[in-house]
Enzyme design. Structure first.
Site, PDB file in Angstrom:
ATOM      1  N   ARG A  74       0.844  -1.196   0.000  1.00  0.00           N
ATOM      2  CA  ARG A  74       0.000   0.000   0.000  1.00  0.00           C
ATOM      3  C   ARG A  74       0.879   1.246   0.000  1.00  0.00           C
ATOM      4  NH1 ARG A  74      -5.200  -0.612   4.013  1.00  0.00           N
ATOM      5  NH2 ARG A  74      -6.113  -2.521   3.090  1.00  0.00           N
TER       6      ARG A  74
ATOM      7  N   ASP B   6       1.424   5.445   0.039  1.00  0.00           N
ATOM      8  CA  ASP B   6       0.795   6.625   0.627  1.00  0.00           C
ATOM      9  C   ASP B   6       0.418   7.631  -0.445  1.00  0.00           C
ATOM     10  OD1 ASP B   6       1.102   5.616   3.191  1.00  0.00           O
ATOM     11  OD2 ASP B   6       3.015   6.634   3.522  1.00  0.00           O
TER      12      ASP B   6
ATOM     13  N   ARG C 125      10.786   6.770   3.525  1.00  0.00           N
ATOM     14  CA  ARG C 125      10.919   8.222   3.537  1.00  0.00           C
ATOM     15  C   ARG C 125      11.668   8.718   4.781  1.00  0.00           C
ATOM     16  NH1 ARG C 125       4.888   9.614   2.918  1.00  0.00           N
ATOM     17  NH2 ARG C 125       5.614  11.765   3.285  1.00  0.00           N
TER      18      ARG C 125
END
Length: 285
Positions: A61, A63, A212
């Protein structure tokens, strides 16, 4: 989440890509927000002329704002629907889907295939430039601008200290009941001839914001604000450090998902569902 389609259904693997700029992430959300899952499920329902929405299961999944070049999903379709439509389904989806999401391949999945639990690794790329003039306007939706010069050698030195199986709690947004133990298989950075620094990040799985956050820590090393040993110390401390910034999503692309040979799918699915602990750790994570 079964590893086999129910009787009367066929499990279909989808290989797809999307520009995440205008999506609120992969997963469907309340409130009518635009998502990749929602667009593909709506298109499938339309082109198969079905009343039912067939739910997708995805390898990873992503973002809001994150892109994908090599995303994988599966969907279980009634045998009759698959027989009737599979020959023209790809072309019909191309005509129905918006231009920022494409399905490139549709095929019947092997026994035991699960897009999420069968995966043995996911590979992401994060792209950043330190060009004093900024980002090429044609790449602005896919490359981060960092306004300090970056030492790629120092970033790679720091990255090597993070490889292997660790509890990445310091680099993840915690979710109730979820482990933060992951095996980081590759973390390396290369500056291209165009000056863009591409970080390749590959792991068996990722927890929320992990890539990230890792890139945010490495940028602090690259621009001289921290030494190469600092990201490793943050990892060992096991708690979020306020100096670790979660970099913006648009520089991140899911490039590829790896799967084992068909005969190893069942074993991989079982392994992926096991809750992991580190050697010598007491209790559950």
């Amino acid at each position: 989440m079964s590893d086999e389609a129910a009787p009367g259904y066929v499990r279909v693997r989808l290989d797809l890509s999307y520009d995440g700029s205008e999506f609120s992430g992969w997963a469907k959300q309340a409130g009518g927000r635009r998502t990749v899952q929602g667009e593909i499920e709506d298109a499938l329902r339309t082109v198969t002329r079905s009343r039912e929405t067939y739910e997708l299961t995805v390898a990873g999944r992503t973002d809001a704002g994150v892109h994908a070049r090599g995303q994988v999903a599966h969907v279980d379709l009634p045998e009759q629907v698959w027989r009737e439509h599979h020959g023209k389904l790809l072309k019909r989806l191309a005509g129905r889907l918006p231009r920022d999401v494409r399905v490139w391949a549709l095929r019947e999945a092997p026994d035991g295939f699960n897009a999420r639990f069968s995966a043995v690794w996911r590979r992401y790329a994060y792209r950043v430039t330190d060009n004093p003039g900024g980002v090429d306007p044609l790449l602005r939706g896919h490359v981060l601008w960092h306004d300090w010069p970056l030492d790629v050698d120092a970033m790679n030195e720091a990255a090597r200290r993070l490889l292997g199986e660790h509890d990445f709690a310091a680099y993840c947004k915690r979710r109730e009941g979820a482990t933060t133990i992951r095996t980081l298989q590759e973390l390396s950075l290369v500056r291209g001839d165009d000056g863009i620094v591409t970080a390749t990040v590959r792991a068996d799985a990722f927890c929320h914001n992990m890539v990230r956050s890792l890139i945010g820590a490495l940028l602090f090393v690259g621009d001289g604000h921290r030494g190469p040993e600092w990201p490793g110390k943050v990892l060992a401390a096991g708690v979020r450090d306020s100096a670790v910034h979660v970099v913006r999503p648009h520089g991140l692309t899911l490039e590829e998902v790896g799967y084992p040979a068909d005969e190893l799918l069942a074993a991989r699915n079982k392994e992926a569902r096991n809750r992991r602990t580190l050697p010598g750790a007491a209790g559950c994570c």
